[in-house]
Design an enzyme around this catalytic site. Structure first.
Site, PDB file in Angstrom:
ATOM      1  N   PHE A 135      33.840  29.045  44.352  1.00 53.55           N
ATOM      2  CA  PHE A 135      33.550  29.236  42.938  1.00 53.55           C
ATOM      3  C   PHE A 135      32.088  29.510  42.633  1.00 53.55           C
ATOM      4  O   PHE A 135      31.754  29.926  41.534  1.00 53.55           O
ATOM      5  CB  PHE A 135      33.998  28.004  42.140  1.00 53.55           C
ATOM      6  CG  PHE A 135      35.483  27.920  42.006  1.00 53.55           C
ATOM      7  CD1 PHE A 135      36.135  28.590  40.995  1.00 53.55           C
ATOM      8  CD2 PHE A 135      36.233  27.180  42.900  1.00 53.55           C
ATOM      9  CE1 PHE A 135      37.510  28.525  40.863  1.00 53.55           C
ATOM     10  CE2 PHE A 135      37.607  27.107  42.780  1.00 53.55           C
ATOM     11  CZ  PHE A 135      38.247  27.783  41.760  1.00 53.55           C
TER      12      PHE A 135
ATOM     13  N   ASP B 284      39.629  16.060  48.580  1.00 52.59           N
ATOM     14  CA  ASP B 284      39.330  17.166  49.494  1.00 52.59           C
ATOM     15  C   ASP B 284      38.324  16.742  50.560  1.00 52.59           C
ATOM     16  O   ASP B 284      37.368  17.463  50.850  1.00 52.59           O
ATOM     17  CB  ASP B 284      38.807  18.378  48.722  1.00 52.59           C
ATOM     18  CG  ASP B 284      38.841  19.659  49.560  1.00 52.59           C
ATOM     19  OD1 ASP B 284      39.670  19.730  50.499  1.00 52.59           O
ATOM     20  OD2 ASP B 284      38.053  20.572  49.278  1.00 52.59           O
TER      21      ASP B 284
END
Length: 501
Positions: A36, A149
Protein backbone atom coordinates in the site's frame (compact mmCIF):
# COMPACT_ATOMS: atom_id res chain seq x y z
CA UNK A 1 5.39 16.73 16.56
CA UNK A 2 3.20 19.69 15.62
CA UNK A 3 -0.05 19.88 17.54
CA UNK A 4 -2.81 18.85 15.11
CA UNK A 5 -5.72 21.09 14.28
CA UNK A 6 -8.86 19.09 15.23
CA UNK A 7 -10.74 20.18 12.06
CA UNK A 8 -11.11 17.33 9.58
CA UNK A 9 -11.13 18.14 5.85
CA UNK A 10 -13.45 16.17 3.60
CA UNK A 11 -12.14 12.96 2.04
CA UNK A 12 -9.27 12.72 4.51
CA UNK A 13 -7.85 9.81 6.49
CA UNK A 14 -6.77 11.66 9.62
CA UNK A 15 -9.49 13.22 11.82
CA UNK A 16 -7.47 16.45 12.06
CA UNK A 17 -5.48 18.81 9.86
CA UNK A 18 -1.69 18.49 9.87
CA UNK A 19 1.27 20.63 8.81
CA UNK A 20 2.98 19.89 5.49
CA UNK A 21 5.46 17.01 5.76
CA UNK A 22 8.08 18.82 3.66
CA UNK A 23 8.04 21.82 6.00
CA UNK A 24 9.56 19.59 8.68
CA UNK A 25 11.35 16.75 6.87
CA UNK A 26 13.65 16.18 3.91
CA UNK A 27 12.81 12.98 2.02
CA UNK A 28 15.76 10.78 1.03
CA UNK A 29 16.31 7.38 -0.56
CA UNK A 30 13.63 4.72 -0.87
CA UNK A 31 13.92 2.05 1.84
CA UNK A 32 11.19 -0.31 0.71
CA UNK A 33 8.02 -0.85 -1.30
CA UNK A 34 4.95 -2.40 0.27
CA UNK A 35 1.49 -3.35 -0.93
CA UNK A 36 0.00 0.00 0.00
CA UNK A 37 2.88 2.41 0.37
CA UNK A 38 6.53 3.27 -0.12
CA UNK A 39 8.94 3.86 2.77
CA UNK A 40 11.62 6.53 2.49
CA UNK A 41 14.48 7.67 4.68
CA UNK A 42 13.69 11.16 5.92
CA UNK A 43 15.59 13.74 7.96
CA UNK A 44 13.98 16.08 10.48
CA UNK A 45 15.05 19.63 9.62
CA UNK A 46 15.10 20.88 13.22
CA UNK A 47 17.28 18.08 14.67
CA UNK A 48 18.96 16.42 11.63
CA UNK A 49 17.72 13.10 13.05
CA UNK A 50 16.86 10.31 10.60
CA UNK A 51 13.47 8.59 10.51
CA UNK A 52 11.48 6.35 8.17
CA UNK A 53 8.51 7.83 6.33
CA UNK A 54 5.82 5.48 5.04
CA UNK A 55 3.90 7.31 2.30
CA UNK A 56 0.52 5.83 1.35
CA UNK A 57 -1.05 7.09 -1.91
CA UNK A 58 -4.68 7.96 -1.23
CA UNK A 59 -5.65 6.72 -4.71
CA UNK A 60 -5.00 3.20 -3.37
CA UNK A 61 -7.57 3.74 -0.64
CA UNK A 62 -10.54 2.77 -2.74
CA UNK A 63 -13.27 2.57 -0.11
CA UNK A 64 -14.12 3.97 3.31
CA UNK A 65 -12.89 0.75 4.90
CA UNK A 66 -9.38 1.44 3.53
CA UNK A 67 -9.38 4.91 5.10
CA UNK A 68 -10.42 3.39 8.41
CA UNK A 69 -7.70 0.73 8.14
CA UNK A 70 -4.94 3.34 7.80
CA UNK A 71 -6.31 5.38 10.69
CA UNK A 72 -6.55 2.22 12.82
CA UNK A 73 -2.93 1.31 12.01
CA UNK A 74 -1.83 4.76 13.22
CA UNK A 75 -3.89 4.45 16.41
CA UNK A 76 -2.43 1.01 17.16
CA UNK A 77 1.14 2.21 16.59
CA UNK A 78 0.53 5.02 19.10
CA UNK A 79 -1.10 2.51 21.47
CA UNK A 80 2.00 0.27 21.43
CA UNK A 81 4.71 2.89 20.94
CA UNK A 82 6.15 2.65 24.46
CA UNK A 83 7.07 -1.03 24.01
CA UNK A 84 10.84 -1.40 23.49
CA UNK A 85 10.36 -3.90 20.65
CA UNK A 86 7.79 -1.96 18.65
CA UNK A 87 8.83 0.72 16.15
CA UNK A 88 7.99 4.08 17.67
CA UNK A 89 5.74 6.41 15.68
CA UNK A 90 6.98 10.00 15.45
CA UNK A 91 4.11 11.73 13.70
CA UNK A 92 1.51 11.68 10.92
CA UNK A 93 0.94 14.04 8.02
CA UNK A 94 -1.64 14.24 5.26
CA UNK A 95 -2.00 16.19 2.05
CA UNK A 96 -4.29 15.85 -0.96
CA UNK A 97 -2.28 12.94 -2.39
CA UNK A 98 -0.62 11.04 0.47
CA UNK A 99 -0.89 9.99 4.08
CA UNK A 100 2.59 9.96 5.66
CA UNK A 101 3.54 8.01 8.80
CA UNK A 102 6.92 9.11 10.21
CA UNK A 103 8.49 6.55 12.52
CA UNK A 104 11.73 5.30 13.98
CA UNK A 105 14.06 4.02 11.26
CA UNK A 106 15.41 0.46 11.54
CA UNK A 107 18.69 0.07 9.67
CA UNK A 108 19.70 -3.41 10.80
CA UNK A 109 17.75 -5.42 8.23
CA UNK A 110 15.11 -8.16 8.39
CA UNK A 111 15.12 -10.97 10.94
CA UNK A 112 16.06 -13.82 8.58
CA UNK A 113 18.57 -11.74 6.61
CA UNK A 114 20.50 -10.93 9.79
CA UNK A 115 20.63 -14.60 10.80
CA UNK A 116 21.86 -15.68 7.37
CA UNK A 117 24.52 -12.96 7.22
CA UNK A 118 25.93 -14.01 10.61
CA UNK A 119 26.78 -17.42 9.19
CA UNK A 120 26.03 -19.34 12.41
CA UNK A 121 23.03 -19.62 14.67
CA UNK A 122 22.08 -21.60 17.77
CA UNK A 123 18.98 -22.71 19.67
CA UNK A 124 19.83 -20.24 22.41
CA UNK A 125 19.80 -17.37 19.93
CA UNK A 126 16.48 -18.64 18.54
CA UNK A 127 15.08 -18.69 22.08
CA UNK A 128 16.09 -15.05 22.61
CA UNK A 129 14.49 -13.97 19.34
CA UNK A 130 11.21 -15.81 19.90
CA UNK A 131 11.11 -14.41 23.45
CA UNK A 132 11.18 -10.93 21.93
CA UNK A 133 8.46 -11.79 19.40
CA UNK A 134 6.26 -13.38 22.07
CA UNK A 135 6.82 -10.31 24.23
CA UNK A 136 5.34 -8.16 21.46
CA UNK A 137 2.40 -10.57 21.11
CA UNK A 138 1.75 -10.52 24.87
CA UNK A 139 1.87 -6.71 24.88
CA UNK A 140 -0.55 -6.53 21.95
CA UNK A 141 -3.03 -8.89 23.59
CA UNK A 142 -2.81 -7.16 26.98
CA UNK A 143 -3.73 -3.88 25.24
CA UNK A 144 -6.57 -5.44 23.25
CA UNK A 145 -4.74 -5.60 19.91
CA UNK A 146 -4.67 -8.62 17.58
CA UNK A 147 -1.73 -8.40 15.15
CA UNK A 148 -3.06 -10.86 12.49
CA UNK A 149 0.03 -10.81 10.25
CA UNK A 150 3.04 -11.95 12.27
CA UNK A 151 5.85 -12.99 9.92
CA UNK A 152 9.63 -12.50 9.78
CA UNK A 153 9.42 -9.64 7.26
CA UNK A 154 7.55 -7.59 9.86
CA UNK A 155 10.47 -7.68 12.30
CA UNK A 156 13.53 -5.48 11.73
CA UNK A 157 16.69 -4.83 13.74
CA UNK A 158 17.07 -1.19 14.70
CA UNK A 159 20.79 -1.04 13.84
CA UNK A 160 23.56 -3.16 12.27
CA UNK A 161 25.31 -3.59 15.65
CA UNK A 162 25.49 -6.96 17.43
CA UNK A 163 23.35 -5.68 20.32
CA UNK A 164 20.61 -4.32 18.03
CA UNK A 165 17.00 -4.55 19.19
CA UNK A 166 14.45 -6.53 17.19
CA UNK A 167 11.35 -4.44 16.49
CA UNK A 168 7.88 -5.13 15.12
CA UNK A 169 7.18 -2.76 12.23
CA UNK A 170 3.92 -3.40 10.38
CA UNK A 171 0.49 -3.16 12.00
CA UNK A 172 -1.47 -2.73 8.78
CA UNK A 173 -3.74 -5.73 9.46
CA UNK A 174 -3.92 -5.29 13.24
CA UNK A 175 -7.26 -4.64 14.92
CA UNK A 176 -8.61 -3.78 18.34
CA UNK A 177 -10.67 -6.56 19.90
CA UNK A 178 -12.63 -7.31 23.06
CA UNK A 179 -12.29 -10.51 25.15
CA UNK A 180 -14.49 -13.23 23.70
CA UNK A 181 -14.89 -11.43 20.38
CA UNK A 182 -14.38 -13.42 17.15
CA UNK A 183 -13.34 -12.14 13.74
CA UNK A 184 -14.32 -13.65 10.40
CA UNK A 185 -12.33 -12.09 7.53
CA UNK A 186 -9.46 -14.10 6.03
CA UNK A 187 -6.19 -12.18 6.32
CA UNK A 188 -2.51 -12.94 6.83
CA UNK A 189 0.29 -14.63 4.91
CA UNK A 190 0.10 -18.24 3.69
CA UNK A 191 2.75 -20.06 5.75
CA UNK A 192 1.93 -18.25 8.98
CA UNK A 193 -1.87 -18.26 8.98
CA UNK A 194 -3.63 -20.23 11.74
CA UNK A 195 -6.17 -22.95 10.88
CA UNK A 196 -9.06 -21.10 12.50
CA UNK A 197 -8.45 -18.10 10.19
CA UNK A 198 -9.09 -20.41 7.23
CA UNK A 199 -12.31 -21.47 8.98
CA UNK A 200 -13.29 -17.80 9.29
CA UNK A 201 -13.78 -17.70 13.06
CA UNK A 202 -10.85 -16.71 15.24
CA UNK A 203 -9.46 -14.74 18.16
CA UNK A 204 -6.04 -13.54 19.39
CA UNK A 205 -4.70 -17.10 19.62
CA UNK A 206 -3.82 -16.84 15.91
CA UNK A 207 -0.80 -14.66 16.78
CA UNK A 208 0.70 -17.42 18.93
CA UNK A 209 0.30 -19.89 16.04
CA UNK A 210 2.16 -17.51 13.71
CA UNK A 211 4.95 -17.09 16.25
CA UNK A 212 5.17 -20.89 16.49
CA UNK A 213 5.64 -21.10 12.72
CA UNK A 214 8.43 -18.51 12.93
CA UNK A 215 10.15 -20.56 15.66
CA UNK A 216 9.91 -23.75 13.58
CA UNK A 217 11.51 -21.94 10.63
CA UNK A 218 14.23 -20.41 12.83
CA UNK A 219 15.31 -23.88 13.94
CA UNK A 220 14.93 -25.79 10.66
CA UNK A 221 15.03 -23.28 7.80
CA UNK A 222 11.69 -24.42 6.37
CA UNK A 223 8.04 -23.88 7.38
CA UNK A 224 6.16 -26.66 9.21
CA UNK A 225 3.39 -26.84 6.61
CA UNK A 226 4.62 -26.98 3.04
CA UNK A 227 3.10 -27.71 -0.38
CA UNK A 228 3.53 -26.83 -4.04
CA UNK A 229 0.52 -24.49 -4.06
CA UNK A 230 -1.09 -22.14 -1.57
CA UNK A 231 -4.26 -24.25 -1.45
CA UNK A 232 -1.98 -27.20 -0.66
CA UNK A 233 -0.32 -25.20 2.11
CA UNK A 234 -3.72 -24.47 3.60
CA UNK A 235 -4.70 -28.15 3.50
CA UNK A 236 -1.49 -28.96 5.36
CA UNK A 237 -2.23 -26.27 7.94
CA UNK A 238 -5.67 -27.77 8.50
CA UNK A 239 -4.66 -31.45 8.46
CA UNK A 240 -0.90 -32.03 8.17
CA UNK A 241 1.43 -33.41 10.82
CA UNK A 242 4.39 -31.46 12.16
CA UNK A 243 7.65 -33.05 10.98
CA UNK A 244 10.11 -33.56 13.85
CA UNK A 245 11.86 -36.56 12.23
CA UNK A 246 13.74 -35.00 9.31
CA UNK A 247 17.04 -33.17 9.77
CA UNK A 248 17.83 -31.15 11.79
CA UNK A 249 15.10 -32.13 14.28
CA UNK A 250 16.84 -35.21 15.77
CA UNK A 251 19.55 -32.82 17.03
CA UNK A 252 17.12 -30.18 18.36
CA UNK A 253 16.30 -30.20 22.08
CA UNK A 254 13.06 -31.74 23.36
CA UNK A 255 12.23 -28.44 25.05
CA UNK A 256 12.14 -26.59 21.73
CA UNK A 257 9.93 -29.24 20.16
CA UNK A 258 7.58 -29.22 23.16
CA UNK A 259 7.10 -25.46 22.91
CA UNK A 260 6.43 -25.65 19.16
CA UNK A 261 3.86 -28.42 19.71
CA UNK A 262 2.04 -26.24 22.22
CA UNK A 263 2.15 -23.13 20.02
CA UNK A 264 0.93 -25.08 16.97
CA UNK A 265 -1.99 -26.85 18.66
CA UNK A 266 -4.86 -26.70 16.16
CA UNK A 267 -7.35 -26.11 18.94
CA UNK A 268 -7.24 -22.41 19.90
CA UNK A 269 -8.61 -23.27 23.34
CA UNK A 270 -5.78 -25.73 24.00
CA UNK A 271 -3.06 -23.60 22.40
CA UNK A 272 -0.57 -22.06 24.79
CA UNK A 273 -0.97 -18.29 25.34
CA UNK A 274 1.82 -15.79 24.71
CA UNK A 275 2.30 -15.35 28.46
CA UNK A 276 2.42 -19.12 29.04
CA UNK A 277 4.92 -19.50 26.19
CA UNK A 278 7.15 -16.87 27.79
CA UNK A 279 7.11 -18.97 30.97
CA UNK A 280 8.12 -22.18 29.13
CA UNK A 281 11.38 -23.70 30.47
CA UNK A 282 13.05 -23.60 27.03
CA UNK A 283 12.74 -19.80 27.12
CA UNK A 284 13.10 -19.12 30.86
CA UNK A 285 16.10 -21.40 31.55
CA UNK A 286 19.02 -20.05 29.51
CA UNK A 287 20.71 -23.46 29.62
CA UNK A 288 17.66 -25.34 28.30
CA UNK A 289 18.35 -24.13 24.76
CA UNK A 290 21.80 -25.39 23.64
CA UNK A 291 24.32 -22.78 22.49
CA UNK A 292 25.98 -24.98 19.86
CA UNK A 293 25.60 -23.82 16.22
CA UNK A 294 22.80 -25.35 14.19
CA UNK A 295 23.55 -27.34 11.03
CA UNK A 296 24.75 -24.92 8.27
CA UNK A 297 22.10 -26.47 5.98
CA UNK A 298 19.48 -24.74 8.15
CA UNK A 299 20.94 -21.33 7.26
CA UNK A 300 21.10 -22.27 3.59
CA UNK A 301 17.43 -23.26 3.57
CA UNK A 302 16.51 -20.16 5.53
CA UNK A 303 18.14 -17.90 2.94
CA UNK A 304 16.36 -19.63 0.08
CA UNK A 305 13.02 -19.46 1.87
CA UNK A 306 13.31 -15.78 2.78
CA UNK A 307 13.82 -14.54 -0.80
CA UNK A 308 10.73 -13.95 -2.86
CA UNK A 309 11.24 -15.04 -6.44
CA UNK A 310 10.63 -11.81 -8.35
CA UNK A 311 11.76 -13.31 -11.66
CA UNK A 312 8.94 -15.85 -11.52
CA UNK A 313 6.42 -13.11 -10.87
CA UNK A 314 7.64 -11.11 -13.87
CA UNK A 315 7.67 -14.21 -16.08
CA UNK A 316 4.06 -15.11 -15.27
CA UNK A 317 3.02 -11.63 -16.32
CA UNK A 318 4.94 -11.95 -19.61
CA UNK A 319 3.30 -15.32 -20.38
CA UNK A 320 -0.18 -14.06 -19.51
CA UNK A 321 0.09 -11.23 -22.02
CA UNK A 322 1.17 -13.53 -24.87
CA UNK A 323 -1.52 -16.20 -24.83
CA UNK A 324 -3.91 -16.76 -27.74
CA UNK A 325 -7.65 -16.04 -27.95
CA UNK A 326 -8.36 -19.76 -27.73
CA UNK A 327 -6.14 -20.24 -24.69
CA UNK A 328 -7.50 -17.17 -22.97
CA UNK A 329 -11.05 -18.40 -23.54
CA UNK A 330 -13.59 -15.83 -22.42
CA UNK A 331 -11.21 -13.92 -20.18
CA UNK A 332 -10.81 -10.99 -22.59
CA UNK A 333 -14.58 -10.50 -22.72
CA UNK A 334 -14.77 -10.87 -18.95
CA UNK A 335 -12.10 -8.18 -18.53
CA UNK A 336 -14.00 -5.84 -20.86
CA UNK A 337 -17.24 -6.56 -19.00
CA UNK A 338 -15.65 -5.53 -15.70
CA UNK A 339 -13.77 -2.53 -17.16
CA UNK A 340 -16.96 -0.52 -17.67
CA UNK A 341 -15.24 2.78 -18.52
CA UNK A 342 -12.96 1.10 -21.12
CA UNK A 343 -9.86 2.57 -19.48
CA UNK A 344 -7.81 -0.62 -19.87
CA UNK A 345 -7.63 -1.08 -16.10
CA UNK A 346 -10.02 -2.41 -13.46
CA UNK A 347 -10.63 -0.30 -10.37
CA UNK A 348 -11.85 -1.64 -7.04
CA UNK A 349 -15.37 -0.32 -7.68
CA UNK A 350 -15.45 -1.98 -11.12
CA UNK A 351 -14.27 -5.30 -9.66
CA UNK A 352 -16.90 -5.11 -6.94
CA UNK A 353 -19.65 -4.29 -9.45
CA UNK A 354 -18.49 -7.06 -11.81
CA UNK A 355 -18.58 -9.65 -9.05
CA UNK A 356 -22.05 -8.51 -8.05
CA UNK A 357 -23.26 -8.93 -11.65
CA UNK A 358 -22.17 -12.59 -11.68
CA UNK A 359 -23.94 -13.26 -8.38
CA UNK A 360 -20.91 -13.22 -6.08
CA UNK A 361 -21.60 -12.59 -2.40
CA UNK A 362 -18.01 -11.87 -1.35
CA UNK A 363 -17.50 -9.38 1.46
CA UNK A 364 -15.81 -6.08 0.61
CA UNK A 365 -12.69 -7.10 2.53
CA UNK A 366 -12.46 -10.28 0.43
CA UNK A 367 -12.81 -8.32 -2.81
CA UNK A 368 -10.06 -5.99 -1.60
CA UNK A 369 -7.88 -9.05 -1.01
CA UNK A 370 -8.45 -10.20 -4.59
CA UNK A 371 -7.53 -6.73 -5.81
CA UNK A 372 -4.32 -6.58 -3.79
CA UNK A 373 -3.21 -10.05 -4.84
CA UNK A 374 -3.68 -9.38 -8.56
CA UNK A 375 -2.15 -5.89 -8.54
CA UNK A 376 1.46 -6.94 -9.27
CA UNK A 377 2.86 -3.43 -9.75
CA UNK A 378 1.01 -1.92 -6.75
CA UNK A 379 -0.68 0.67 -8.99
CA UNK A 380 -4.05 0.44 -7.25
CA UNK A 381 -5.71 -0.99 -10.39
CA UNK A 382 -5.58 -4.28 -12.33
CA UNK A 383 -4.45 -4.06 -15.94
CA UNK A 384 -5.11 -6.76 -18.55
CA UNK A 385 -1.85 -8.64 -18.01
CA UNK A 386 -2.36 -8.72 -14.26
CA UNK A 387 -5.93 -9.90 -14.74
CA UNK A 388 -4.81 -12.80 -16.94
CA UNK A 389 -1.99 -13.74 -14.57
CA UNK A 390 -4.55 -13.90 -11.74
CA UNK A 391 -7.22 -15.88 -13.60
CA UNK A 392 -5.43 -18.27 -15.96
CA UNK A 393 -4.88 -21.86 -14.91
CA UNK A 394 -1.27 -22.52 -13.83
CA UNK A 395 -1.02 -25.46 -16.28
CA UNK A 396 -1.16 -22.98 -19.15
CA UNK A 397 1.60 -20.92 -17.64
CA UNK A 398 3.97 -23.87 -17.32
CA UNK A 399 3.71 -25.23 -20.87
CA UNK A 400 7.13 -25.30 -22.53
CA UNK A 401 6.24 -23.03 -25.43
CA UNK A 402 5.07 -20.39 -22.95
CA UNK A 403 8.22 -20.79 -20.90
CA UNK A 404 10.26 -20.22 -24.08
CA UNK A 405 8.40 -16.95 -24.67
CA UNK A 406 9.04 -15.80 -21.10
CA UNK A 407 12.72 -16.80 -21.22
CA UNK A 408 13.17 -14.91 -24.49
CA UNK A 409 11.74 -11.78 -22.87
CA UNK A 410 14.59 -11.75 -20.36
CA UNK A 411 17.26 -13.02 -22.79
CA UNK A 412 17.40 -9.75 -24.76
CA UNK A 413 20.43 -10.65 -26.92
CA UNK A 414 19.30 -14.22 -27.69
CA UNK A 415 22.48 -15.73 -26.21
CA UNK A 416 20.62 -18.55 -24.46
CA UNK A 417 21.41 -17.07 -21.04
CA UNK A 418 19.89 -14.42 -18.80
CA UNK A 419 22.66 -12.17 -17.49
CA UNK A 420 22.59 -9.73 -14.60
CA UNK A 421 22.46 -6.78 -17.03
CA UNK A 422 19.44 -8.27 -18.80
CA UNK A 423 17.79 -8.89 -15.45
CA UNK A 424 18.43 -5.26 -14.51
CA UNK A 425 16.74 -4.11 -17.71
CA UNK A 426 13.69 -6.32 -17.00
CA UNK A 427 13.43 -5.06 -13.42
CA UNK A 428 13.51 -1.48 -14.69
CA UNK A 429 10.72 -2.25 -17.17
CA UNK A 430 8.63 -3.74 -14.35
CA UNK A 431 9.38 -0.88 -11.96
CA UNK A 432 11.26 -3.11 -9.50
CA UNK A 433 13.91 -0.75 -8.16
CA UNK A 434 16.61 -1.54 -5.58
CA UNK A 435 16.27 -5.28 -6.21
CA UNK A 436 19.27 -7.43 -5.09
CA UNK A 437 20.03 -8.94 -8.50
CA UNK A 438 22.97 -11.03 -7.30
CA UNK A 439 20.70 -12.86 -4.88
CA UNK A 440 18.04 -13.34 -7.56
CA UNK A 441 20.60 -14.91 -9.91
CA UNK A 442 22.11 -17.15 -7.22
CA UNK A 443 18.67 -18.43 -6.25
CA UNK A 444 18.17 -19.90 -9.74
CA UNK A 445 21.75 -20.41 -11.01
CA UNK A 446 22.22 -24.11 -10.21
CA UNK A 447 25.64 -24.48 -11.89
CA UNK A 448 27.00 -21.23 -10.38
CA UNK A 449 28.19 -19.76 -13.69
CA UNK A 450 26.70 -16.34 -12.93
CA UNK A 451 23.87 -16.56 -15.45
CA UNK A 452 20.59 -18.42 -15.96
CA UNK A 453 20.10 -20.92 -18.79
CA UNK A 454 16.74 -22.24 -20.01
CA UNK A 455 16.81 -25.44 -17.94
CA UNK A 456 17.46 -23.44 -14.76
CA UNK A 457 14.70 -21.01 -15.70
CA UNK A 458 12.25 -23.88 -16.32
CA UNK A 459 13.12 -25.52 -12.99
CA UNK A 460 12.47 -22.22 -11.23
CA UNK A 461 9.10 -21.72 -12.94
CA UNK A 462 7.86 -25.23 -12.11
CA UNK A 463 9.03 -25.14 -8.52
CA UNK A 464 6.30 -24.38 -6.00
CA UNK A 465 7.37 -21.61 -3.68
CA UNK A 466 4.14 -20.20 -2.27
CA UNK A 467 6.08 -17.33 -0.75
CA UNK A 468 4.06 -14.15 -0.61
CA UNK A 469 5.10 -10.79 0.83
CA UNK A 470 1.79 -9.11 0.16
CA UNK A 471 -0.57 -8.31 2.99
CA UNK A 472 -3.16 -10.68 1.62
CA UNK A 473 -3.21 -14.20 0.22
CA UNK A 474 -3.06 -14.66 -3.54
CA UNK A 475 -5.13 -17.88 -3.58
CA UNK A 476 -6.75 -19.09 -0.39
CA UNK A 477 -9.18 -21.91 0.30
CA UNK A 478 -12.14 -19.58 0.23
CA UNK A 479 -11.73 -17.46 -2.88
CA UNK A 480 -9.63 -16.22 -5.77
CA UNK A 481 -10.53 -14.16 -8.82
CA UNK A 482 -10.85 -17.18 -11.12
CA UNK A 483 -13.23 -18.94 -8.73
CA UNK A 484 -15.16 -15.76 -7.98
CA UNK A 485 -16.05 -15.35 -11.67
CA UNK A 486 -16.52 -19.08 -12.28
CA UNK A 487 -13.52 -19.33 -14.62
CA UNK A 488 -12.71 -22.92 -15.62
CA UNK A 489 -9.53 -24.33 -17.16
CA UNK A 490 -9.58 -25.04 -20.89
CA UNK A 491 -6.95 -26.92 -22.84
CA UNK A 492 -5.00 -25.32 -25.66
CA UNK A 493 -1.38 -24.96 -26.65
CA UNK A 494 -1.46 -22.03 -29.06
CA UNK A 495 0.15 -18.72 -28.20
CA UNK A 496 0.26 -15.15 -29.47
CA UNK A 497 0.47 -11.55 -28.26
CA UNK A 498 -2.92 -10.08 -27.51
CA UNK A 499 -4.64 -7.45 -25.40
CA UNK A 500 -8.15 -6.03 -25.27
CA UNK A 501 -8.90 -3.47 -27.93
Amino acid sequence: MEKPNPRRPSNSVLPYETPRLRDHYLLGKKLGQGQFGTTYLCTEKSSSANYACKSIPKRKLVCREDYEDVWREIQIMHHLSEHPNVVRIKGTYEDSVFVHIVMEVCEGGELFDRIVSKGCFSEREAAKLIKTILGVVEACHSLGVMHRDLKPENFLFDSPSDDAKLKATDFGLSVFYKPGQYLYDVVGSPYYVAPEVLKKCYGPEIDVWSAGVILYILLSGVPPFWAETESGIFRQILQGKIDFKSDPWPTISEGAKDLIYKMLDRSPKKRISAHEALCHPWIVDEHAAPDKPLDPAVLSRLKQFSQMNKIKKMALRVIAERLSEEEIGGLKELFKMIDTDNSGTITFEELKAGLKRVGSELMESEIKSLMDAADIDNSGTIDYGEFLAATLHINKMEREENLVVAFSYFDKDGSGYITIDELQQACTEFGLCDTPLDDMIKEIDLDNDGKIDFSEFTAMMKKGDGVGRSRTMRNNLNFNIAEAFGVEDTSSTAKSDDSPK
